[in-house]
Design a protein around this motif. Structure first.
Motif, short mmCIF file in Angstrom:
data_model
loop_
_atom_site.label_atom_id
_atom_site.label_comp_id
_atom_site.label_asym_id
_atom_site.label_seq_id
_atom_site.Cartn_x
_atom_site.Cartn_y
_atom_site.Cartn_z
N LYS A 1 0.84 -1.21 0.00
CA LYS A 1 0.00 0.00 0.00
C LYS A 1 0.87 1.26 0.00
N LYS A 2 1.91 1.28 0.82
CA LYS A 2 2.79 2.45 0.87
C LYS A 2 3.54 2.61 -0.45
N PHE A 3 3.99 1.50 -1.02
CA PHE A 3 4.67 1.54 -2.31
C PHE A 3 3.77 2.16 -3.38
N ILE A 4 2.52 1.73 -3.42
CA ILE A 4 1.57 2.27 -4.41
C ILE A 4 1.32 3.75 -4.16
N ASP A 5 1.16 4.13 -2.88
CA ASP A 5 0.94 5.55 -2.55
C ASP A 5 2.11 6.42 -3.00
N VAL A 6 3.32 5.96 -2.72
CA VAL A 6 4.51 6.73 -3.10
C VAL A 6 4.62 6.80 -4.62
N LYS B 1 2.20 6.68 -6.84
CA LYS B 1 1.17 7.57 -7.38
C LYS B 1 1.51 9.04 -7.15
N ASN B 2 2.11 9.34 -5.99
CA ASN B 2 2.33 10.74 -5.63
C ASN B 2 3.58 11.34 -6.26
N ASP B 3 4.73 10.72 -6.06
CA ASP B 3 5.95 11.37 -6.57
C ASP B 3 6.86 10.45 -7.36
N LYS B 4 6.49 9.20 -7.49
CA LYS B 4 7.22 8.22 -8.30
C LYS B 4 8.66 8.00 -7.85
N LYS B 5 9.02 8.44 -6.63
CA LYS B 5 10.35 8.18 -6.08
C LYS B 5 10.26 6.96 -5.18
N ILE B 6 10.32 5.81 -5.81
CA ILE B 6 10.12 4.55 -5.07
C ILE B 6 11.41 3.95 -4.55
N GLY B 7 12.55 4.53 -4.93
CA GLY B 7 13.84 3.98 -4.51
C GLY B 7 14.01 3.90 -3.01
N ARG B 8 13.57 4.95 -2.30
CA ARG B 8 13.72 4.96 -0.83
C ARG B 8 12.86 3.88 -0.18
N ILE B 9 11.63 3.74 -0.66
CA ILE B 9 10.74 2.73 -0.08
C ILE B 9 11.28 1.33 -0.34
#
Length: 193
Positions: free
Chosen positions: A136-141, A143-151
């Motif tokens: 869920k957090k991955f999808i939220d990140v 959708k919002n800013d597309k910076k998924i590297g940190r997650i």
């Protein structure tokens, strides 16, 4: 093995104080009483994260305080009460992690998850809500800013911390004895031909 390590430490402390072994063994219930009381404290912290009125918080905690399972667990001498405490702690820190994916929250969540599985292999069931929140957090990140590297990095670090803590005992049993420490029902059946 976590409950047994804590119990051994408790028995050692009692022997230093000078209590006889039979009293010390009976005193192991003190540990489960402490774990049960801490579970109520963590439950309050979970309830406190939700925006509900104080009187309802009080009613929920009162319900949990007098719920028979916690009373029975507080007097038992096994790892179930510690497992319950750690599972509730996972829920609390999972809520915190979802709100703030800081390194601190990631590390604490990973350590508690590893300790939960180390306490009892059934603690691995907590992987289901953890996986759900991570996705869920991955999808939220995304959708919002597309910076998924940190997650992704935090999820990998979570696994690198929690898996060795949680599974070291099973690996040890497999390496030393060829078993994972989990009894197989067929191993105990003796059928004559």
């Amino acid at each position: 093995p976590l409950f047994h390590l804590i119990g051994a430490g408790w028995l050692k402390l009692n022997s230093i104080i000078g209590l006889p072994l039979d009293r010390s063994l009976e005193g192991l219930q003190t540990l489960t009483l402490i774990f049960s009381s801490l579970t109520l404290f963590v439950s309050y912290k979970i309830i406190d994260t939700f925006k509900i009125k104080d009187k309802y918080k009080f009613m929920l905690i009162a319900f949990m305080a007098f719920y028979p399972t916690f009373i029975i667990l507080s007097g038992s001498v096994n790892n179930d009460c510690l497992l319950t405490l750690l599972e509730f702690s996972i829920i609390y820190y999972l809520i915190n992690w979802y709100k703030n994916t800081s390194w601190y929250n990631t590390m604490i969540l990973a350590i508690i998850t590893g300790l939960c599985v180390m306490t009892k292999l059934n603690g691995a069931i907590m992987a289901i809500p953890i996986l759900y929140v991570f996705i869920k957090k991955f999808i939220d990140v995304y959708k919002n800013d597309k910076k998924i590297g940190r997650i992704i990095t935090k999820i990998i670090i979570f696994g690198l911390i929690s898996l060795p803590i949680g599974l070291w005992y099973q690996v040890r049993e497999y390496v030393l004895f060829g078993s994972n420490g989990v009894p197989v029902p067929g191993d105990f059946l003796y059928i004559d031909d």
